[in-house]
Motif scaffolding. Sequence first.
Motif, short mmCIF file in Angstrom:
data_model
loop_
_atom_site.label_atom_id
_atom_site.label_comp_id
_atom_site.label_asym_id
_atom_site.label_seq_id
_atom_site.Cartn_x
_atom_site.Cartn_y
_atom_site.Cartn_z
N GLY A 132 61.30 -62.40 43.83
CA GLY A 132 60.80 -63.60 44.49
C GLY A 132 59.94 -64.46 43.59
N ALA A 133 59.47 -63.89 42.47
CA ALA A 133 58.61 -64.64 41.55
C ALA A 133 59.34 -65.03 40.27
CB ALA A 133 57.38 -63.79 41.20
N GLY A 134 60.64 -64.79 40.22
CA GLY A 134 61.38 -65.08 39.00
C GLY A 134 61.38 -66.53 38.59
N SER A 135 61.26 -67.43 39.57
CA SER A 135 61.28 -68.87 39.27
C SER A 135 59.87 -69.47 39.23
CB SER A 135 62.12 -69.61 40.32
OG SER A 135 61.61 -69.39 41.63
N THR A 136 58.86 -68.60 39.30
CA THR A 136 57.46 -69.04 39.25
C THR A 136 56.95 -68.97 37.81
OG1 THR A 136 57.07 -68.19 41.47
CG2 THR A 136 55.13 -68.59 40.11
N LEU A 137 56.15 -69.96 37.40
CA LEU A 137 55.56 -69.93 36.06
C LEU A 137 54.65 -68.71 35.93
CD1 LEU A 137 54.52 -73.68 35.50
CD2 LEU A 137 56.56 -72.50 34.65
N VAL A 138 54.72 -68.05 34.77
CA VAL A 138 53.93 -66.84 34.54
C VAL A 138 52.43 -67.14 34.60
CG1 VAL A 138 53.41 -65.02 32.85
CG2 VAL A 138 55.78 -65.74 33.24
N VAL A 139 52.03 -68.36 34.26
CA VAL A 139 50.62 -68.72 34.32
C VAL A 139 50.07 -68.61 35.74
CG1 VAL A 139 50.96 -71.21 34.70
CG2 VAL A 139 48.93 -70.41 33.46
N ASP A 140 50.94 -68.68 36.73
CA ASP A 140 50.53 -68.57 38.12
C ASP A 140 50.63 -67.15 38.67
OD1 ASP A 140 49.97 -71.32 38.33
OD2 ASP A 140 52.06 -71.78 38.72
N TYR A 141 51.00 -66.18 37.84
CA TYR A 141 51.09 -64.79 38.27
C TYR A 141 49.70 -64.18 38.39
CZ TYR A 141 56.17 -64.23 37.40
OH TYR A 141 57.54 -64.31 37.45
N SER A 142 49.60 -63.18 39.25
CA SER A 142 48.39 -62.36 39.28
C SER A 142 48.35 -61.47 38.04
CB SER A 142 48.38 -61.47 40.53
OG SER A 142 49.43 -60.50 40.45
N ALA A 143 47.21 -60.81 37.81
CA ALA A 143 47.09 -59.93 36.64
C ALA A 143 48.12 -58.81 36.69
CB ALA A 143 45.68 -59.36 36.56
N GLY A 144 48.32 -58.22 37.89
CA GLY A 144 49.29 -57.14 38.02
C GLY A 144 50.71 -57.61 37.79
N MET A 145 51.07 -58.79 38.31
CA MET A 145 52.41 -59.33 38.10
C MET A 145 52.64 -59.64 36.62
SD MET A 145 52.51 -61.89 41.37
CE MET A 145 54.03 -62.73 40.90
N THR A 146 51.60 -60.10 35.95
CA THR A 146 51.72 -60.40 34.51
C THR A 146 52.02 -59.13 33.72
OG1 THR A 146 50.20 -62.27 34.74
CG2 THR A 146 50.55 -61.41 32.52
N LYS A 147 51.36 -58.02 34.11
CA LYS A 147 51.64 -56.74 33.46
C LYS A 147 53.10 -56.35 33.66
CE LYS A 147 47.79 -54.89 31.70
NZ LYS A 147 47.64 -54.40 30.32
N LYS A 148 53.60 -56.56 34.88
CA LYS A 148 54.97 -56.15 35.18
C LYS A 148 55.99 -57.01 34.44
CE LYS A 148 54.65 -55.88 39.80
NZ LYS A 148 55.09 -55.52 41.18
N ILE A 149 55.74 -58.31 34.32
CA ILE A 149 56.70 -59.15 33.60
C ILE A 149 56.65 -58.83 32.10
CG2 ILE A 149 55.34 -61.22 33.00
CD1 ILE A 149 58.81 -61.21 34.67
N ALA A 150 55.47 -58.46 31.59
CA ALA A 150 55.38 -58.05 30.19
C ALA A 150 56.15 -56.75 29.95
CB ALA A 150 53.91 -57.87 29.79
N LEU A 151 56.13 -55.85 30.94
CA LEU A 151 56.90 -54.61 30.83
C LEU A 151 58.40 -54.92 30.84
CD1 LEU A 151 57.16 -51.53 30.80
CD2 LEU A 151 56.91 -51.55 33.29
N ALA A 152 58.81 -55.86 31.68
CA ALA A 152 60.21 -56.26 31.71
C ALA A 152 60.66 -56.80 30.35
CB ALA A 152 60.43 -57.31 32.80
N CYS A 153 59.81 -57.59 29.73
CA CYS A 153 60.13 -58.13 28.40
C CYS A 153 60.26 -57.03 27.35
CB CYS A 153 59.05 -59.14 27.97
SG CYS A 153 59.03 -60.65 28.96
N ALA A 154 59.44 -55.99 27.50
CA ALA A 154 59.49 -54.87 26.56
C ALA A 154 60.74 -54.02 26.75
CB ALA A 154 58.24 -54.00 26.72
N LEU A 155 61.30 -54.03 27.97
CA LEU A 155 62.44 -53.17 28.30
C LEU A 155 63.80 -53.84 28.13
CD1 LEU A 155 61.12 -51.49 31.57
CD2 LEU A 155 61.75 -50.28 29.47
N VAL A 156 63.84 -55.17 28.07
CA VAL A 156 65.11 -55.89 28.21
C VAL A 156 66.14 -55.51 27.14
CG1 VAL A 156 64.36 -57.93 26.88
CG2 VAL A 156 66.13 -58.16 28.65
N HIS A 157 65.70 -55.16 25.93
CA HIS A 157 66.66 -54.82 24.88
C HIS A 157 66.94 -53.32 24.80
CE1 HIS A 157 62.74 -54.34 23.02
NE2 HIS A 157 63.27 -53.74 21.96
N ALA A 158 66.53 -52.57 25.85
CA ALA A 158 66.77 -51.12 25.94
C ALA A 158 66.31 -50.39 24.68
CB ALA A 158 68.26 -50.85 26.19
#
Length: 256
Positions: A132-158
């Motif tokens: 639900g937050a995929g189309s939201t700017l990361v600057v508007d994420y909560s601290a916890g959501m920012t951690k999770k999107i950073a984890l996604a970036c770390a995982l994307v290339h397996a």
Amino acid sequence: MESAALSPALELRQLVKRFGEKVAVDGVSLTIPTGSCYGLVGPNGAGKTTTLSMATGLLRPDHGQALICGVDVWAQPTEAKQLVGVLADGVKLFDRLTGEQLITYNGLLAGLDAETVSRRCADLLDMLELRGAGSTLVVDYSAGMTKKIALACALVHAPRLLVLDEPFESVDPVSAANIRDILQGYVRGGGTVIVSSHSMDLVQRMCDHVAVVAAGRVLAAGSVDEVRGASTLEERFVELVGGRQHLEGPTWLNLS
């Protein structure tokens, strides 16, 4: 050279880093077995973040070597960085992108084709409950959501190795439990995780190996059972690091 399949996931050899007169990391050597969940614990200023930054190509050491799956991080940086995903504490994200754009950017930067990136991005957003937050700017994420999107970036290339510096800071308990499940599944699938954390309880429950670091040196390393001995990991940590003071506080705080 030993084949990557048989090499430790990460090997640190006498890493040293100075900032002026201060020695932040003083000859750290560690071997992280492939397929392990490895905890790196220590007090503030112990050198954990500096060590992990040198290990993953973010900060050049003054001395020593770091090898990811047998590949020298500083002699072969491009090859080494393809093998590792990093969630670095305090490193700014491109937060004027949406969550979906940020994951896509990282996937393309890692050399994946657009179709693969799109598919993996959708999977990661679902897995981390960020659809639900995929189309939201990361600057508007909560601290916890920012951690999770950073984890996604770390995982994307397996990656074969995942290095996470304080991944559960500011993350709510439900999200933290989901992230732990994801990481445990990643390890079962053959990956290796290194977690830097201040939470002894979390490391004791989540990790099978641990290293205690203080003043830029490794004080103890091995399996969690070996390091903690007959006590809890927190008790052993305090014993190794020292500095605990049994203070009752000033008399004016005694309200009885």
